[in-house]
Scaffold this motif. Structure first.
Motif, PDB file in Angstrom:
ATOM      1  N   LYS A 124     -14.374   5.774 -20.491  1.00  0.00           N
ATOM      2  CA  LYS A 124     -14.721   5.479 -19.104  1.00  0.00           C
ATOM      3  C   LYS A 124     -16.233   5.314 -18.982  1.00  0.00           C
ATOM      4  O   LYS A 124     -17.001   6.035 -19.628  1.00  0.00           O
ATOM      5  N   THR A 181     -18.075   8.547  -4.912  1.00  0.00           N
ATOM      6  CA  THR A 181     -17.552   8.534  -6.286  1.00  0.00           C
ATOM      7  C   THR A 181     -18.120   7.398  -7.121  1.00  0.00           C
ATOM      8  O   THR A 181     -17.707   7.211  -8.263  1.00  0.00           O
ATOM      9  N   GLU A 185       0.810  -1.220   0.000  1.00  0.00           N
ATOM     10  CA  GLU A 185       0.000   0.000   0.000  1.00  0.00           C
ATOM     11  C   GLU A 185       0.839   1.264   0.000  1.00  0.00           C
ATOM     12  O   GLU A 185       0.348   2.360  -0.328  1.00  0.00           O
ATOM     13  N   ARG A 195      -1.560   0.336 -14.545  1.00  0.00           N
ATOM     14  CA  ARG A 195      -1.984   0.514 -13.152  1.00  0.00           C
ATOM     15  C   ARG A 195      -1.969   1.986 -12.758  1.00  0.00           C
ATOM     16  O   ARG A 195      -2.844   2.460 -12.017  1.00  0.00           O
ATOM     17  N   SER A 196      -0.979   2.725 -13.247  1.00  0.00           N
ATOM     18  CA  SER A 196      -0.880   4.146 -12.903  1.00  0.00           C
ATOM     19  C   SER A 196      -2.038   4.948 -13.474  1.00  0.00           C
ATOM     20  O   SER A 196      -2.368   6.020 -12.952  1.00  0.00           O
ATOM     21  N   GLN A 197      -2.667   4.429 -14.538  1.00  0.00           N
ATOM     22  CA  GLN A 197      -3.790   5.130 -15.159  1.00  0.00           C
ATOM     23  C   GLN A 197      -5.131   4.766 -14.535  1.00  0.00           C
ATOM     24  O   GLN A 197      -6.119   5.452 -14.770  1.00  0.00           O
ATOM     25  N   GLN A 198      -5.171   3.703 -13.737  1.00  0.00           N
ATOM     26  CA  GLN A 198      -6.432   3.233 -13.172  1.00  0.00           C
ATOM     27  C   GLN A 198      -6.761   3.860 -11.826  1.00  0.00           C
ATOM     28  O   GLN A 198      -7.926   3.947 -11.448  1.00  0.00           O
ATOM     29  N   ASN A 199      -5.725   4.271 -11.111  1.00  0.00           N
ATOM     30  CA  ASN A 199      -5.929   4.695  -9.733  1.00  0.00           C
ATOM     31  C   ASN A 199      -5.046   5.899  -9.440  1.00  0.00           C
ATOM     32  O   ASN A 199      -3.834   5.859  -9.655  1.00  0.00           O
ATOM     33  N   ASP A 200      -5.662   6.966  -8.942  1.00  0.00           N
ATOM     34  CA  ASP A 200      -4.895   8.173  -8.623  1.00  0.00           C
ATOM     35  C   ASP A 200      -3.834   7.901  -7.563  1.00  0.00           C
ATOM     36  O   ASP A 200      -2.777   8.541  -7.553  1.00  0.00           O
ATOM     37  N   GLN A 201      -4.094   6.959  -6.673  1.00  0.00           N
ATOM     38  CA  GLN A 201      -3.132   6.653  -5.619  1.00  0.00           C
ATOM     39  C   GLN A 201      -1.877   5.977  -6.156  1.00  0.00           C
ATOM     40  O   GLN A 201      -0.854   5.937  -5.492  1.00  0.00           O
ATOM     41  N   GLU A 202      -1.961   5.430  -7.370  1.00  0.00           N
ATOM     42  CA  GLU A 202      -0.801   4.789  -7.986  1.00  0.00           C
ATOM     43  C   GLU A 202      -0.331   5.533  -9.237  1.00  0.00           C
ATOM     44  O   GLU A 202       0.298   4.955 -10.117  1.00  0.00           O
ATOM     45  N   SER A 203      -0.621   6.816  -9.302  1.00  0.00           N
ATOM     46  CA  SER A 203      -0.314   7.580 -10.512  1.00  0.00           C
ATOM     47  C   SER A 203       1.176   7.663 -10.803  1.00  0.00           C
ATOM     48  O   SER A 203       1.578   7.909 -11.940  1.00  0.00           O
TER      49      SER A 203
END
Length: 870
Positions: A443, A538, A197, A268-276
């Motif tokens: 989306k 959201t 995480e 993965r970086s495009q799917q979740n802002d936390q993993e940008s």
């Protein structure tokens, strides 16, 4: 670095700022494509973010940077030539066009003879080693080419390994693969990587210091790195002394080393802002390890640039192809020699491959033109009203099925994208998992759930939970250290019997098990949450508002060209495939629905079109659906070439008559479609006594590496009326989109087709193309030697790059014979020329694709004239 519009301005080392790291990573990431999990194997074309450059530019750069040739090989071209798939006239035409663009300072006939001979003959390697050629090269060392090659940036680890000093590049790849598998794992690891995480870099930095596979000295160096990924990346780039002008190229070189794992990080970086920042973290981990592994070799000497040209090869080319024997070179003036050598330099392998590919594509285009024009002339009278109308996905596999269906009765078919214009996230009954059922470049805007108010619903959930629990328990025992020791004794007898049955009677056991499961689960009647339910946070809104219901129904009917002359029964046909023991199962499902079946979308649209409120609203807009017309939903199973009903409402007498006739003719339609499709598979007898049974065996056999060809050999996309292609056998190679330019005065429908379905089709086309021309880099190798890893993708063996493309069995008939023809997609639009010109102005991205050679374009004007833009 891929060619950029403006050169990067060189800065001093002290000017290199932390905030620039993100921009460098973002720019460098354009050389790779995002790669999603294999469970939803959506088509991605590997050069999707490089289309502002010409196809030839990108081909040259990839050949220079990673020795990947994105043009077909000589073997593939010669095979097509021998099969009559490339006409000499188009090859000569392309050559003349290329010569017109050059200033060769030679008589035209001399230049033509040299180039044509070079196209038709392979270079001789023996000439390069002759003493005469070497002596002549020394005498002509004054020659400088008029074209300069771009600089190539390699990683330091690649340089050392290629020089034979150390195996640090291979070692670096092995360690990166290990850490990527641990971090990205979704289902296979017994113990998940702790602290995931906190991000890839933080988790890696915490545990790499305990990695026994790395020496204590290297671990100590890695322990002292900054705690933030961007600062660590900046620090090691400075320690490696990478010039500012080479930073982007250096990052690109690392991404291109393992484009699969890097592509998964990008996705993965495009799917979740936390993993940008995940791709930046990946590069930080990789380059930090590289610095630590090769620190003792630093500083590296400046890389020696390659010779601007191999003069011997140019001389050999002129001798072999230019009708100028070596003993006559002394009689020729220096200016003529320079002109001949310049011509040999310019007319290089890349140019020759481009001309071969364009001639192949033009030959295919000419064949399509002849089929369409000859087929259109057979339309002697208007077709009578249809008893039933079918709306299929544009998928190439629908072409054959539609043709046989129309021949079986008074049926009419239409083609449109398989998601039917519905931007939805779907959730099936009793399932917590949702799926974005629309093209991956979009989306979802709504969520649609399958619900049930049947009294058996709770019992069904319990039975489903019991089945899932049994499967979960088995997997848990298999991965547990202690229970795995007794599992064979517990499960052995049953699994042994199942294995024997699946090996010797795969069709019978597969069908029996599916029927047994269906009978035991007893799924209750269901309905869809189409009315809007507001959600908090959201989450997507569940269902549609009344205006949205009308909007999506209207848009879908217009996109498929069905706004009048409705038949009593209209069947919205999604499609999916059925196969066993196939990691690539989702690659055979609907590409427009993100790698899953489009049956759910078909049911949603059919239900919307049956709503009285929707019909009444459409009526006020001029779309009048008769009261006795009903919409039903079905799924075209492409590996069986049959229809499976998903939703059939209470039918009117006329609709019931249509339904009964469909049922009575479907077996014959399936037999003909299966016989045609199966005959293309290798090692299949030309005459099958029971094509349907053979198709079922292919789908149920868990040893079958090729349950169907999928979309192999796809080559064209035709946008026009069904009358244009109804009498044409297009060999299952064409995406068919129904379109009537007379109902599209503003060009909006055509623009939507180009930005949606055509884009999806182009991605599919270039994914098959890449997996064919560079299977070692963009494909995924042999299915028989693949390993499913981390629940997200496949590798060859236990430590390779995450494989991005299609397996060899999806594009080749055998080890030495290709099945897919690597041609760039031909888009044919039936509309006046001014419509196409307006389209190119309205959609600049499409115009760029055409101009840069990523797609081919032609139009058929109302008078029947065919004009090519390519």
């Amino acid at each position: 670095m891929i060619p950029t519009a403006q050169p990067v301005q060189v800065k001093k080392k002290s000017d290199f700022q932390i905030r620039e790291i993100e921009q460098y990573v973002k720019s460098a990431s354009e050389v790779i494509a995002p790669l999603g999990p294999i469970q939803t194997f959506a088509a991605r074309h590997p050069w999707m973010r490089l289309e502002r450059h010409s196809f030839e530019q990108v081909a040259r750069r990839f050949k220079e940077t990673c020795d990947v040739d994105i043009y077909p090989s000589d073997f593939v071209f010669h095979s097509a030539w021998n099969h009559g798939e490339i006409h000499m006239s188009f090859l000569e035409m392309g050559l003349q066009k290329w010569l017109d663009s050059q200033s060769v300072n030679l008589p035209r006939k001399v230049a033509e003879q040299f180039c044509l001979t070079a196209l038709l003959n392979a270079p001789s390697s023996k000439l390069l080693t002759t003493p005469e050629v070497k002596r002549l090269a020394k005498r002509l060392n004054w020659f400088n080419p008029q074209i300069t090659k771009p600089d190539v940036v390699r990683t330091y680890s690649q340089r050392l390994e290629q020089d034979g000093i150390t195996e640090v590049a291979s070692n670096l790849d092995r360690h990166c693969i290990k850490w990527c598998k641990l971090f990205l794992d979704e289902s296979q690891a017994v113990w998940s990587m702790p602290q995931r995480e906190k991000g890839f870099y933080q988790a890696w930095k915490r545990f790499v210091q305990f990695d026994p596979a790395i020496s204590s000295g290297v671990r100590k160096q890695l322990k002292g790195l900054p705690s933030e990924a961007d600062r660590a990346l900046q620090e090691v780039l400075l320690k490696l002394e990478i010039p500012e002008s080479n930073i982007q190229g250096y990052l690109e070189a690392h991404l291109l080393t393992m484009p699969g794992w890097a592509g998964m990080m990008l996705w993965r970086s495009q799917q979740n802002d936390q993993e940008s920042s995940l791709l930046l973290e990946y590069l930080a981990v990789r380059i930090c390890m590289e610095w630590a592994f090769l620190k003792r070799y630093l500083p590296l000497s400046k890389e020696r640039t390659k010779e601007p040209l191999l003069l011997e090869s140019l001389i050999a080319a002129c001798v072999q192809w230019g009708d100028l024997p070596i003993h006559e070179w002394a009689k020729v003036s220096d200016s003529e020699l320079k002109a001949r050598l310049n011509l040999a330099y310019r007319f290089d392998k890349t140019v020759r491959n481009r001309l071969w590919l364009e001639a192949w594509e033009q030959t295919y285009e000419e064949n399509v033109r002849k089929r369409i024009t000859s087929g259109a002339h057979t339309e002697t009278k208007p077709t009578p009203p249809a008893l039933a109308q079918f709306v299929f996905c544009i998928d190439t596999r629908s072409e054959s099925f539609r043709r046989h269906l129309e021949q079986a009765g008074p049926f009419e078919t239409f083609g449109t994208a398989g998601f039917f214009g519905l931007p939805i996230e779907t959730c099936t009954l009793g399932n917590q998992h949702t799926h974005n059922s629309l093209p991956v470049m979009f989306k979802p805007k709504h969520k649609v759930k399958e619900m049930s108010h049947d009294k058996e619903y709770n019992s069904y959930l319990q039975r489903q939970q019991a089945a899932n629990s049994l499967s979960f328990t088995f997997d848990a025992m298999k991965h547990n250290m202690f229970t795995s020791l007794v599992l064979p004794e517990i499960s052995g007898p049953w699994l042994c019997l199942q294995t024997l049955a699946r090996c010797f009677v795969p069709r019978g056991i597969g069908i029996s098990l599916r029927r047994l499961r269906k009978t035991w689960l007893r799924k209750p009647s269901t309905e869809l949450t189409l009315s809007q339910i507001h959600t908090t946070g959201t989450e997507l809104t569940i269902g549609f508002s009344e205006k949205e219901k009308v909007y999506y129904a209207r848009q879908a009917l217009k996109m498929m060209g069905l706004t009048e002359r409705f038949a009593p029964l209209v069947v919205i046909c999604g499609h999916g495939s059925h196969s066993t023991n196939n990691p690539y199962a989702s690659s055979l499902d609907c590409g427009a629905c993100g790698g899953t079946s489009s049956g759910f979308n078909a049911r949603v649209l059919a239900t919307l079109c049956n709503l009285p409120s929707v019909r009444q609203a459409l009526k006020t807009e001029g779309i009048v659906i008769p009261d006795d017309t009903l919409f039903a939903a079905a799924e075209h199973i492409t590996s069986l070439d049959t229809l499976r009903w998903l939703y059939v409402p209470a039918l009117s007498p006329a609709a019931q008559e249509a339904f009964d006739q469909i049922e009575s003719t479907m077996q014959k339609v399936s037999e003909k479609a299966n016989a045609e499709r199966l005959s293309r598979l290798p090692n299949i007898r030309t005459q099958l006594r029971n094509p349907n049974a053979e198709a079922e065996r292919f789908a149920e056999d868990w040893s079958e590496i090729r349950p169907e060809w999928g979309l192999a050999r796809n080559a064209s996309f035709i946008i026009g009326s069904r009358a244009l292609t109804r009498n044409c056998n297009l060999d299952g190679r064409t995406f068919l989109q129904t379109y009537d330019w007379k109902k599209d005065r503003t060009g909006t429908l055509l623009s939507n087709i180009i930005t949606g379905p055509v884009t999806v089709a182009q991605w599919i086309n270039l994914q098959y193309y890449a997996s064919t021309v560079a299977p070692h880099y963009y494909g995924s190798g042999n299915k028989a030697t693949q390993t499913v890893t981390s629940g997200i993708g496949v590798m060859q063996g236990n430590a390779s790059d995450l494989l991005t493309g299609l397996p060899w069995q999806s594009v080749a008939q055998s080890d030495n014979e290709m099945y897919h023809e690597p041609l760039r997609l031909l888009v044919v639009i039936q509309a006046p020329r001014k419509y196409v010109e307006r389209l190119l102005e309205q959609v600049p991205e499409f115009r760029q694709k055409v101009q840069n050679g990523w797609i081919r374009l032609a139009c058929i004007e109302p008078e029947g004239n065919w004009e090519s833009w390519s």
